[in-house]
Each structure stands twice: as C-alpha cells, then as structure tokens.
Design an enzyme around this catalytic site. Sequence first.
Site, PDB file in Angstrom:
ATOM      1  N   ASP A 194     -29.200  40.202   5.343  1.00  0.00           N
ATOM      2  CA  ASP A 194     -28.621  38.859   5.358  1.00  0.00           C
ATOM      3  C   ASP A 194     -27.304  38.933   4.564  1.00  0.00           C
ATOM      4  O   ASP A 194     -27.048  39.926   3.871  1.00  0.00           O
ATOM      5  CB  ASP A 194     -29.620  37.888   4.706  1.00  0.00           C
ATOM      6  CG  ASP A 194     -28.979  36.573   4.330  1.00  0.00           C
ATOM      7  OD1 ASP A 194     -28.337  35.978   5.207  1.00  0.00           O
ATOM      8  OD2 ASP A 194     -29.125  36.155   3.158  1.00  0.00           O
ATOM      9  N   ARG A 234     -37.668   8.147 -40.197  1.00  0.00           N
ATOM     10  CA  ARG A 234     -36.641   9.095 -40.619  1.00  0.00           C
ATOM     11  C   ARG A 234     -35.311   8.379 -40.440  1.00  0.00           C
ATOM     12  O   ARG A 234     -35.166   7.554 -39.534  1.00  0.00           O
ATOM     13  CB  ARG A 234     -36.648  10.311 -39.702  1.00  0.00           C
ATOM     14  CG  ARG A 234     -37.647  11.363 -40.049  1.00  0.00           C
ATOM     15  CD  ARG A 234     -37.443  12.616 -39.224  1.00  0.00           C
ATOM     16  NE  ARG A 234     -37.380  12.364 -37.795  1.00  0.00           N
ATOM     17  CZ  ARG A 234     -36.280  12.303 -37.083  1.00  0.00           C
ATOM     18  NH1 ARG A 234     -35.088  12.476 -37.656  1.00  0.00           N
ATOM     19  NH2 ARG A 234     -36.319  12.076 -35.796  1.00  0.00           N
TER      20      ARG A 234
HETATM   21  C1  GDG Z   1     -40.621  12.964 -32.694  1.00  0.00           C
HETATM   22  C2  GDG Z   1     -40.231  11.883 -31.687  1.00  0.00           C
HETATM   23  C3  GDG Z   1     -42.660  11.426 -31.296  1.00  0.00           C
HETATM   24  C4  GDG Z   1     -42.439  10.106 -41.998  1.00  0.00           C
HETATM   25  N1  GDG Z   1     -41.991   9.863 -43.237  1.00  0.00           N
HETATM   26  C5  GDG Z   1     -42.953  10.257 -44.092  1.00  0.00           C
HETATM   27  C6  GDG Z   1     -44.011  10.772 -43.366  1.00  0.00           C
HETATM   28  N2  GDG Z   1     -43.672  10.682 -42.050  1.00  0.00           N
HETATM   29  C7  GDG Z   1     -44.511  11.097 -40.920  1.00  0.00           C
HETATM   30  C8  GDG Z   1     -45.108   9.917 -40.217  1.00  0.00           C
HETATM   31  C9  GDG Z   1     -45.296  10.447 -38.809  1.00  0.00           C
HETATM   32  C10 GDG Z   1     -44.126  11.384 -38.635  1.00  0.00           C
HETATM   33  O1  GDG Z   1     -43.692  11.727 -39.950  1.00  0.00           O
HETATM   34  C11 GDG Z   1     -42.976  10.735 -37.860  1.00  0.00           C
HETATM   35  O2  GDG Z   1     -43.305  10.734 -36.504  1.00  0.00           O
HETATM   36  P1  GDG Z   1     -42.609   9.785 -35.409  1.00  0.00           P
HETATM   37  O3  GDG Z   1     -43.378   9.894 -34.152  1.00  0.00           O
HETATM   38  O4  GDG Z   1     -42.598   8.404 -35.929  1.00  0.00           O
HETATM   39  O5  GDG Z   1     -41.080  10.237 -35.256  1.00  0.00           O
HETATM   40  P2  GDG Z   1     -40.183  11.624 -35.138  1.00  0.00           P
HETATM   41  O6  GDG Z   1     -40.203  12.367 -36.416  1.00  0.00           O
HETATM   42  O7  GDG Z   1     -38.848  11.171 -34.687  1.00  0.00           O
HETATM   43  O8  GDG Z   1     -40.894  12.530 -34.014  1.00  0.00           O
HETATM   44  C12 GDG Z   1     -41.313  10.799 -31.641  1.00  0.00           C
HETATM   45  C13 GDG Z   1     -42.958  12.604 -32.215  1.00  0.00           C
HETATM   46  O9  GDG Z   1     -41.886  13.545 -32.210  1.00  0.00           O
HETATM   47  C14 GDG Z   1     -44.235  13.336 -31.773  1.00  0.00           C
HETATM   48  O10 GDG Z   1     -44.166  13.784 -30.457  1.00  0.00           O
HETATM   49  O11 GDG Z   1     -43.670  10.446 -31.466  1.00  0.00           O
HETATM   50  O12 GDG Z   1     -40.972   9.832 -30.685  1.00  0.00           O
HETATM   51  O13 GDG Z   1     -38.976  11.302 -32.041  1.00  0.00           O
HETATM   52  O14 GDG Z   1     -46.486  11.176 -38.689  1.00  0.00           O
HETATM   53  O15 GDG Z   1     -46.313   9.557 -40.849  1.00  0.00           O
HETATM   54  N3  GDG Z   1     -45.128  11.227 -43.955  1.00  0.00           N
HETATM   55  C15 GDG Z   1     -45.191  11.186 -45.317  1.00  0.00           C
HETATM   56  N4  GDG Z   1     -44.191  10.719 -46.072  1.00  0.00           N
HETATM   57  C16 GDG Z   1     -43.059  10.237 -45.529  1.00  0.00           C
HETATM   58  O16 GDG Z   1     -42.149   9.790 -46.250  1.00  0.00           O
HETATM   59  N5  GDG Z   1     -46.288  11.640 -45.924  1.00  0.00           N
END
Ligand code: GDG
Length: 736
Positions: A507, A280
Amino acid sequence: MRLVIVSNRLPVTVVMHDGNVELREAVGGLATAIKSFLRASDGGKALGFSEVLWVGWSGVKAEAETAEVKKRLREAGLVPVSLTGEEVNLFYEGFCNATLWPLFHGFTVYTVFEAKFWDAYVRVNQKFAEVVSSLTEPGDFVWVHDYHLMLLPAMLRDASPELAVGFFLHIPFPPAEIYQLLPPSWRAAMLDGVLGADLVGFHVHEYVNNFLRSVARFLGYRLEGGVVQVGRRRARVGAFPISVEFDFFHGAAERPEVKVQMEELRQRLRGLKVVFSIDRLDYTKGVLNRLRAWERFLKEHPEWRRRATFVLVVVPSRTGVAQYEVMRREIEREVGKINGEFGEVDWVPVVYISRFIPTETLLALYSTADVALITPLKDGMNLVAKEYVSSRRDCRGVLILSETAGAAQELLEALIVNPNDESGVAEAIHKALTMSEEEQCRRITRMQSRLRQHDVVKWAVDFIQAMAVAYADNKTAVEPVRRLEGEALKELVAQFAGARRRLVVLDYDGTLVPHYPYAYQAVPDPDLKRLLSDLAALPETYVAVVSGRGRDFLESWLGDLPIFLAAEHGAYIKEPGGGWAPLFPFDMQWKDAVRKIMEDFVALAPGSYIEEKTSSLAWHFRNVEPEIGEAAANRLVEALRDMVGGAGAAVLRGKKVVEVRPAGVNKGAAAKLLTERLTPDFLLVAGDDDTDEEMFKALPEAFSIKVGRGETAARYTTPSYRSLREVLRLLAEVKR
Ligand code: GDG
C-alpha cells in the site's frame, strides 16, 4: 500479580533533619483513598495481588535525592521517579498546573500554552514509563492517576503490551469546545495516551461524555456505548465516583481526641451558629464568591449578625505561584472588609484560618458546624462535602453545595446552588440556618445511606474489577499477531532469499510514507524511490504499489519505476512500462445518480465534500460535527444502497467517508489477480488501514504485515512506515 499505583506524587513527604530521613504520611484525597482501600483489602491480597507498589515523585528534587532517601522509600514499597529542578518547573508547575489545571476547570484565560512545557510533559511521562516498565511483568495491574500522566497509558502499552492498565482522572474533563483550545498535536496525543488503558475512569457521566465527544471529534475512533475501538483493542470508559471512608468519618465524634476539641470549640463559640468551609487555596474553589455571598447574607439578614459566624479555612497550596499569591491577598482584603464593616468587639463575622489544620481539628469542625458552605466554581468531585455529611452523628447539619462540583450529582439532598449566584447562595445560607431539625435529619440520613454504600473502598474495588474485565477482553483480541522482529524477521529474509519468484505488494499512504494532513504532500522521497527500484531490480522479483489514489498521482510520482501500479483500490492496473487497464470490465452507469444524492448531503452537512475518481465517488465528512456527520452518513448509506443495489456498484462505509465503487473492486481482488498472473512462490503484502485488510484476507498464504497499531488479519505487525522500509531494505540487499 502486582498492583502498581502511579501518581505524580508519592503519598509521603520526605523530611530531612540533621542528616536523618523521615517519611511523613501525606494527607490528600488520593493518598487517603488508596490507604483506605489497602486497609480494607488486606494490602490488596483480597483481590489477588501479591504486592502493591506505588510509583511517583518524592517531592525532593533529583539533585537532593540521596541513596538513603531512595532506600527508605523502597523499604516502604514506594518507587521514586527522579525529577530535576527544571523538570519540576516546566512539567509540574508548567504544563500540569499552568496549562491542564486551568483549562480542564474551564479557566481558559488563565491557561498558558507553551511548547517547552509540553516537551517537558512528554519527557516526564516517558520517565515514568521507563520506571514502571522496569518494575512490571506481563499480567501486572498498573493504575495510573490524574492529569499529570495522561500520556503514560499508551507509553506503557507500547513498551509492554501485556500489562493491565487503568487510568483515572481526578479533575473534570472539559467539554470538547474547551479541550479544542489545546494545539491539535497535543490534544490528539493526550487522548491517544489515555486510550492506551484498558479502562478509563472519570468521576461522573458528564466528564465521560465530554471525553467521548472529544475522542469522536479529534480522533474519529469508532464508539459503541462507553467503549472506544482503538485499533484491535477496546478501551472502556466509565464513571467511578470517588468517595470517602464513611466509617472513619462517622466514628470521628466518638474518638476522645476529637471530643476534646469539639468541647473546646463549643465553649469558644458560645452558642453561635457556625458556617464552615475548608479548601486548598485555588481559584477553582470559589472562595471570593463565597465571601461576597456571606457579606450579602449579613446585609440582607441583619438578624443573624452576632448569632452566626463563618469559619473559613484556606490551606496554602502551590506557594510561590504569582496567581495564588494575588488570590490570597484578595481573600485577606475581603475578610478584612467584612470584619471591619460588620464586626463587633465580641463578634467576628469571618474567622479566617490560612494554614493546614490537624485532622482532629478538621473532624471536630465537621462534627460541630451547623452548615457546610461548599461553593467551588468547578470541582472534579469535592471530598470535603462527602466528609462533612459522613461525619454527622447527631442527624443534623446542612450542606450547601455548588451544582458545578461532581459531588452534586450524588448529594441530591444538599441545598444545591450556583456559585456565581450571590443572592441565591445568600438565600441558601438563610434557608440552612432556619431549616427545621426534622428536615435536616431527613436530608442527612438519605445522603449518609448513599455514602455508606458507596464508600471509597467500593470505588477502588469497582474500578479494579472493571479493569480486570476490560483487560481479559483485550487479551483475547490482542494475542495472535506478532511483531516482525527477531526470529520472524530472519525467517522472512531466508524465505525471500531462497525463493524462485517473488512478489511484494505494498500500500502507499501510511505504509511507505507517513499520513500527511493534505494528500498532495505525500510525495515519494528519493530514498523510497531508490528502495523500490533496488527491490524490483532483483532477479525474478516483482513489486506492486496498490493504492486508493487516482491514476494520475501514481503515474506522475511512481510511473517511471519498473513496478506494477494499482489505482483506485485496484480498479485500474498498470504493468511496468505498460498502460492502464481495468481490473475487469465494469459498468459506471450509476455515477450521475449517486453524485446527485451526494450533493444533497453536502448541502445537508456543511463541511462535507465529494471526491470523484474515474471508478468511484466518495462523500467525506471528517470536517463535520461528529454526531451530525455520523447520522447523515447512516442515512446516505441507506439511500445509496436502495438505489445502486443491482446496478453493479457497492456502497462502502469507511473512516469518515462513504464511497460507491463498482461491485467486486477492492485491493484484495487486485492483489489476487497479480498473484495469479505472476505465480510467485514468495509473497509479501503490507498495508496500514482497513482497505488493506482485504489484501490480507484474500491472500492468507502471504507474509502479511500490518503497519502501525490496530485490528488486523495480517500475520505480523511493524510499528511504522520507517520500520517497514528497514525490512524492505534488508530484502533489497539479499545476495543475488
Ligand atoms: C482533587 C480534585 C477530587 C484539606 N485541607 C486539610 C485537609 N484536607 C483534605 C480534605 C480532603 C482533601 O484534603 C481535599 O480533597 P478535595 O476533593 O476537596 O479537593 P482536591 O484536593 O482539589 O482534590 C477533587 C479529589 O481530587 C479526589 O478525586 O474530589 O475534585 O480537585 O480529604 O479533608 N486535611 C487536613 N487538614 C487540612 O487542613 N487534615
């Protein structure tokens, strides 16, 4: 028994077209995780849940949330919390994304501290509490997610004490020195808010330790391993690393729609090695650093030009926020610079995609890329790294991962880098592109076997099971005490009215007046003085204030009232209109020697100080670093016990204080003496802290009332000094 998931956003996007409402499934870490868990557990039934509900904001501002939208959400088991445009602004974009997100990721200079953001945060958490409380019954499980709702667990606990509550934080919990930057009242409220849960979960031990250190430092609660004693309840704190649905990703390359895309990709890339990343758009993800490392790699290893390309996907998020716009432009400038400097007619060094990509495309990229370059500056976990590793079917592929991502603590066979070390990252890219296939296979296999065992379903099941254990533990601890309200309150008033002789023992600090930061501020207000006089003016009614404070304070502020006073935890007692007398004759020979030892400890633990009263000496260490203070206190207690044993003194370890007093002197002994002297047939005792427990225990026959939360031997509780005053006012007004 129901399971209620609570998160800021519901796992859908509401789309309206031509008056029709469409609910589209949202893609995102949490939504995907919970969906995988529900699929694997037969909609929660395998764990004994009759129903699963999800509470959150629908993404539609309250003004546009029509009855039709609400109805459609309800049908899907989704319960919306309506937020107005202003609330979205101040709460979500304000406190959540401009205060907590940067601060918790260590971006202190980006952090905005705004009182109106905080006020909205409190208000919105309260809104969530109301919606959840209206849905739940005792015994239901409520699982609260993430930094948007850190006040919610305690609010739920106050409203419905018999809920099982769990809290999970998806982002890092920062070191205490960074958490300290929040204003004191906010930071304490947030810790207390989270500790309303039976179970508090973080991704990794580092965040658990950071959290516990802040609890010790800013709240002073007792810690035992991963358990925080919160009054009579215990909040368990642990690491529960989130993961991905391994089988889904591992099976991806076999699915026809993904295969087609993989084939297409291979043709277009014509034998080029692919380095890939997807994030993101966010300053925590380190995209600019990554681009600079790629540029350096191309400079230092020109042999890789035309042979490798970097596919950089940056998915827009939080659009409209100025900081993010600036970052997007910086990324675009950097991409342009690299492509301009190194690109050829038939080779693009950086393929930049700035939009959301369909899941099949993402899966095809995971399965095709030779290297995943995941270099966040700080990341709670990072699921992309786990998804990439899980997706590999060919026993190939190299993961380069920041040491600052939670995932680095599990994915040990990745090439671990520091995201700020440009040359280190460039070298890791080179190492990854030249790694032998055997070594790639060895590393990927080990990581995959770990991810296969610890997948996202295990994460959710582990958390819910740990929550059940923590809840059961607290249930037995919490049951016996009742709130002083309704029938119990009527009974109290009736017994008071019908009594021949009454004694009311109270108290002072925390019971009749609030706890102030400085003791000198806690002077009685005119209302309180009137209340105590009115009570004492009733026939055959005696009032006693039994306090830890010195004689002078009590004398100067309450000495003019017709009541008993007991100072220094009961060491001295004064009758109405009379003089002070010791509880019993005690010896104070030990004082000089004790003072001397305490002075040594003041030098040893800077910030600590000695308080001297006529009958006691106390060493206070609340301003000392918790670890140093606690360790010094243990040694002081040992030294003092050796010294005063047999000298008629007792060493007591209180909250952030070590005190030496004459043996046998305590509030319980003082209250007992008054009872024996006055022989009342109605006895009320009220207090708020540990030293008042001695009174509750010494007088089991009394109507004992604990003010506030916490473990107690009292029969009843009342929430605050204000509610206790209301009870006393009822008594003062009974018919004579
Ligand atoms: C927070 C914490 C923690 C992303 N772009 C696309 C897409 N995604 C999916 C990925 C992944 C998810 O979104 C992103 O997860 P992350 O863990 O990398 O990061 P955050 O969104 O910042 O999440 C993080 C998480 O919460 C869980 O506890 O790991 O540290 O910051 O699943 O695959 N999926 C598709 N298209 C996209 O363009 N289909």
